[in-house]
Scaffold this motif. Structure first.
Motif, mmCIF file in Angstrom:
data_model
loop_
_atom_site.group_PDB
_atom_site.id
_atom_site.type_symbol
_atom_site.label_atom_id
_atom_site.label_comp_id
_atom_site.label_asym_id
_atom_site.label_seq_id
_atom_site.Cartn_x
_atom_site.Cartn_y
_atom_site.Cartn_z
ATOM 1 N N MET A 1 0.825 -1.191 0.000
ATOM 2 C CA MET A 1 0.000 0.000 0.000
ATOM 3 C C MET A 1 0.872 1.259 0.000
ATOM 4 S SD MET A 1 -3.103 -1.253 2.476
ATOM 5 C CE MET A 1 -4.011 0.256 2.408
ATOM 6 N N ASN A 4 1.964 2.274 -3.451
ATOM 7 C CA ASN A 4 0.928 2.923 -4.258
ATOM 8 C C ASN A 4 0.487 4.278 -3.706
ATOM 9 O OD1 ASN A 4 0.512 1.138 -6.437
ATOM 10 N ND2 ASN A 4 -0.441 -0.295 -5.029
ATOM 11 N N PHE A 6 -0.254 5.109 -0.382
ATOM 12 C CA PHE A 6 -1.180 5.124 0.747
ATOM 13 C C PHE A 6 -0.659 5.959 1.906
ATOM 14 C CE2 PHE A 6 -3.798 3.341 4.175
ATOM 15 C CZ PHE A 6 -5.026 3.329 3.542
ATOM 16 N N TYR A 18 -9.820 2.363 -2.740
ATOM 17 C CA TYR A 18 -9.363 1.634 -3.916
ATOM 18 C C TYR A 18 -8.008 0.979 -3.661
ATOM 19 C CZ TYR A 18 -7.302 0.340 -8.263
ATOM 20 O OH TYR A 18 -6.664 -0.396 -9.224
ATOM 21 N N LEU A 19 -7.064 1.717 -3.065
ATOM 22 C CA LEU A 19 -5.740 1.158 -2.795
ATOM 23 C C LEU A 19 -5.820 -0.016 -1.820
ATOM 24 C CD1 LEU A 19 -3.570 4.384 -2.590
ATOM 25 C CD2 LEU A 19 -3.677 2.721 -4.458
ATOM 26 N N GLU A 22 -6.950 -2.891 -3.930
ATOM 27 C CA GLU A 22 -5.848 -3.359 -4.762
ATOM 28 C C GLU A 22 -4.852 -4.183 -3.937
ATOM 29 O OE1 GLU A 22 -2.824 -0.590 -6.623
ATOM 30 O OE2 GLU A 22 -4.211 -0.907 -8.294
ATOM 31 N N ARG A 63 -8.590 -1.897 -11.744
ATOM 32 C CA ARG A 63 -7.370 -2.649 -11.449
ATOM 33 C C ARG A 63 -6.890 -3.396 -12.686
ATOM 34 N NH1 ARG A 63 -5.461 -7.634 -9.630
ATOM 35 N NH2 ARG A 63 -7.459 -8.612 -10.080
#
Length: 85
Positions: A1, A4, A6, A18-19, A22, A63
């Motif tokens: 995370m 990406n 986070f 969303y993260l 994912e 995704r």
């Protein structure tokens, strides 16, 4: 995370959810992480809400599109490397 984004403090709730989705999908390759169901709940001080299946489907489409674009970019990079040799 963290990879990406986070960790960023100005992250929107939507992007954060969303993260999280994912990351869960990425973790499904590990033993014990289920892949049949994905339930996401948002819990705040005064409220809680389950993310609906329509939103989960939208996340999955996003995704898959992101993975497709990443794969295309990698293919282009490898092709450029081969051409340069």
């Amino acid at each position: 995370m963290i990879f990406n984004g986070f960790h960023e403090r100005e992250l929107s709730l939507e992007l954060g959810i969303y993260l999280l989705y994912e990351a869960k999908k990425s973790a499904e390759i590990a033993p014990g992480v289920g892949s049949e169901f994905t339930d996401i709940w948002v819990v705040s001080k005064n409220n809680y809400k389950k993310i609906d299946e329509d939103t989960i489907e939208i996340f999955e489409k996003a995704r898959k599109e992101k993975m497709k674009k990443n794969n295309e970019a990698l293919s282009e990079t490898f092709q450029k490397i081969e051409e340069a040799e």
